[in-house]
Design a protein around this motif. Structure first.
Motif, PDB file in Angstrom:
ATOM      1  N   PRO A  75       1.106  -1.443   0.081  1.00 47.38           N
ATOM      2  CA  PRO A  75       0.209  -0.084  -0.194  1.00 47.38           C
ATOM      3  C   PRO A  75       0.843   1.035   0.171  1.00 47.38           C
ATOM      4  CG  PRO A  75       0.065  -1.439   2.246  1.00 47.38           C
ATOM      5  CD  PRO A  75       0.521  -1.606   0.604  1.00 47.38           C
ATOM      6  N   GLU A  76       0.122   2.498  -0.410  1.00 46.89           N
ATOM      7  CA  GLU A  76       1.390   3.745  -1.133  1.00 46.89           C
ATOM      8  C   GLU A  76       0.225   4.273  -0.997  1.00 46.89           C
ATOM      9  OE1 GLU A  76       3.142   6.019  -4.285  1.00 46.89           O
ATOM     10  OE2 GLU A  76       3.820   3.593  -4.400  1.00 46.89           O
ATOM     11  N   GLN A  77       0.676   5.592   0.240  1.00 49.23           N
ATOM     12  CA  GLN A  77      -0.037   6.644   0.066  1.00 49.23           C
ATOM     13  C   GLN A  77      -0.224   7.427  -1.269  1.00 49.23           C
ATOM     14  OE1 GLN A  77       1.178   8.845   3.776  1.00 49.23           O
ATOM     15  NE2 GLN A  77      -0.307  10.555   3.857  1.00 49.23           N
ATOM     16  N   PRO A  78      -1.925   7.698  -1.039  1.00 49.79           N
ATOM     17  CA  PRO A  78      -1.714   9.132  -2.271  1.00 49.79           C
ATOM     18  C   PRO A  78      -1.427  10.206  -2.575  1.00 49.79           C
ATOM     19  CG  PRO A  78      -3.773   7.493  -1.353  1.00 49.79           C
ATOM     20  CD  PRO A  78      -3.047   7.784  -0.176  1.00 49.79           C
ATOM     21  N   PRO A  79      -0.735  10.799  -3.254  1.00 49.83           N
ATOM     22  CA  PRO A  79       0.054  11.839  -2.900  1.00 49.83           C
ATOM     23  C   PRO A  79      -1.418  13.175  -2.946  1.00 49.83           C
ATOM     24  CG  PRO A  79      -0.724  11.307  -5.263  1.00 49.83           C
ATOM     25  CD  PRO A  79      -0.642  10.379  -4.788  1.00 49.83           C
ATOM     26  N   GLY A  80      -0.453  14.069  -1.962  1.00 49.42           N
ATOM     27  CA  GLY A  80      -1.444  14.889  -2.264  1.00 49.42           C
ATOM     28  C   GLY A  80      -2.307  15.293  -0.216  1.00 49.42           C
ATOM     29  N   ASP A 128      -1.124  14.349   2.903  1.00 46.29           N
ATOM     30  CA  ASP A 128      -0.055  14.408   3.593  1.00 46.29           C
ATOM     31  C   ASP A 128      -0.517  15.096   4.652  1.00 46.29           C
ATOM     32  OD1 ASP A 128       1.920  12.953   2.687  1.00 46.29           O
ATOM     33  OD2 ASP A 128       2.721  14.444   1.455  1.00 46.29           O
ATOM     34  N   GLY A 129      -1.595  16.396   4.560  1.00 41.13           N
ATOM     35  CA  GLY A 129      -2.240  16.930   5.552  1.00 41.13           C
ATOM     36  C   GLY A 129      -3.199  16.414   6.001  1.00 41.13           C
ATOM     37  N   PHE A 130      -3.840  15.996   5.421  1.00 41.20           N
ATOM     38  CA  PHE A 130      -5.454  14.902   6.046  1.00 41.20           C
ATOM     39  C   PHE A 130      -4.561  13.500   6.860  1.00 41.20           C
ATOM     40  CE2 PHE A 130      -7.741  10.690   5.720  1.00 41.20           C
ATOM     41  CZ  PHE A 130      -9.097  12.085   6.419  1.00 41.20           C
ATOM     42  N   THR A 131      -3.032  13.268   6.579  1.00 43.49           N
ATOM     43  CA  THR A 131      -2.999  12.350   7.612  1.00 43.49           C
ATOM     44  C   THR A 131      -2.552  13.274   8.888  1.00 43.49           C
ATOM     45  OG1 THR A 131      -0.956  12.479   6.193  1.00 43.49           O
ATOM     46  CG2 THR A 131      -2.226  10.221   5.804  1.00 43.49           C
ATOM     47  N   LYS A 132      -1.726  13.956   8.590  1.00 47.48           N
ATOM     48  CA  LYS A 132      -1.249  14.518   9.246  1.00 47.48           C
ATOM     49  C   LYS A 132      -3.197  15.712  10.684  1.00 47.48           C
ATOM     50  CE  LYS A 132       2.004  19.072  10.713  1.00 47.48           C
ATOM     51  NZ  LYS A 132       2.582  19.865   9.941  1.00 47.48           N
ATOM     52  N   LEU A 133      -3.870  16.210  10.164  1.00 47.76           N
ATOM     53  CA  LEU A 133      -5.373  16.488  10.540  1.00 47.76           C
ATOM     54  C   LEU A 133      -5.531  15.033  11.362  1.00 47.76           C
ATOM     55  CD1 LEU A 133      -6.878  18.442  10.999  1.00 47.76           C
ATOM     56  CD2 LEU A 133      -7.980  17.438   9.066  1.00 47.76           C
ATOM     57  N   ALA A 174      -3.761   3.504  10.819  1.00 47.13           N
ATOM     58  CA  ALA A 174      -2.349   2.809  10.794  1.00 47.13           C
ATOM     59  C   ALA A 174      -2.277   1.869   9.655  1.00 47.13           C
ATOM     60  CB  ALA A 174      -1.595   2.348  11.438  1.00 47.13           C
ATOM     61  N   VAL A 175      -3.206   0.284   9.526  1.00 49.24           N
ATOM     62  CA  VAL A 175      -2.714  -0.732   8.584  1.00 49.24           C
ATOM     63  C   VAL A 175      -2.938  -0.308   6.631  1.00 49.24           C
ATOM     64  CG1 VAL A 175      -4.286  -2.531   7.769  1.00 49.24           C
ATOM     65  CG2 VAL A 175      -3.311  -1.994  10.082  1.00 49.24           C
ATOM     66  N   PHE A 176      -3.826   1.166   7.060  1.00 51.16           N
ATOM     67  CA  PHE A 176      -4.486   1.444   5.919  1.00 51.16           C
ATOM     68  C   PHE A 176      -3.227   1.902   4.668  1.00 51.16           C
ATOM     69  CE2 PHE A 176      -8.474  -0.392   6.879  1.00 51.16           C
ATOM     70  CZ  PHE A 176      -8.674  -1.615   6.058  1.00 51.16           C
ATOM     71  N   VAL A 177      -3.133   3.242   6.347  1.00 51.63           N
ATOM     72  CA  VAL A 177      -2.225   4.513   5.153  1.00 51.63           C
ATOM     73  C   VAL A 177      -0.532   3.867   4.629  1.00 51.63           C
ATOM     74  CG1 VAL A 177      -1.045   6.572   6.193  1.00 51.63           C
ATOM     75  CG2 VAL A 177      -3.693   5.743   6.286  1.00 51.63           C
ATOM     76  N   LYS A 178       0.106   3.211   5.420  1.00 41.84           N
ATOM     77  CA  LYS A 178       1.163   2.715   5.516  1.00 41.84           C
ATOM     78  C   LYS A 178       1.624   1.741   4.922  1.00 41.84           C
ATOM     79  CE  LYS A 178       2.858   4.879  10.761  1.00 41.84           C
ATOM     80  NZ  LYS A 178       3.464   5.146  11.028  1.00 41.84           N
TER      81      LYS A 178
END
Length: 93
Positions: free
Chosen positions: A20-25, A27-32, A89-93
């Motif tokens: 799994p790879e985080q979609p581009p753009g 980063d702000g959503f995961t920080k929130l 974390a399972v889906f994001v990382k």
């Protein structure tokens, strides 16, 4: 018995490896999400300490049920926030 399982094992080994790879753009959503999770845990811990203090004070007046209810709710809140963080974390990382 292993002869019966051999076709199933071959099918399982043929499955592609998923990375799994985080979609581009996002980063702000995961920080929130991280900030919200920290805020929820801090609120849950604050509620726990406030309820524990209320429970200790209410032990003298005979209203322990209200303080105990607050303790249970704050513990459930912290458990749910932690579980949601693990699931994300399972889906994001």
């Amino acid at each position: 018995m292993l002869d019966l399982l051999a076709p199933s094992l071959d099918m399982i080994s043929a499955l592609p490896k998923v990375n799994p790879e985080q979609p581009p753009g996002t980063d702000g959503f995961t920080k929130l999400l991280n900030w919200l999770a920290w805020g929820a845990i801090i609120c849950g811990l604050a509620g726990f300490f406030i309820s524990a203090g209320f429970l200790a004070f209410a032990a003298f007046t005979g209203r322990e049920a209200t303080g105990f209810k607050g303790l249970v709710i704050s513990i459930i809140c912290c458990i749910l926030v932690s579980a949601a963080g693990v699931i994300l974390a399972v889906f994001v990382k």
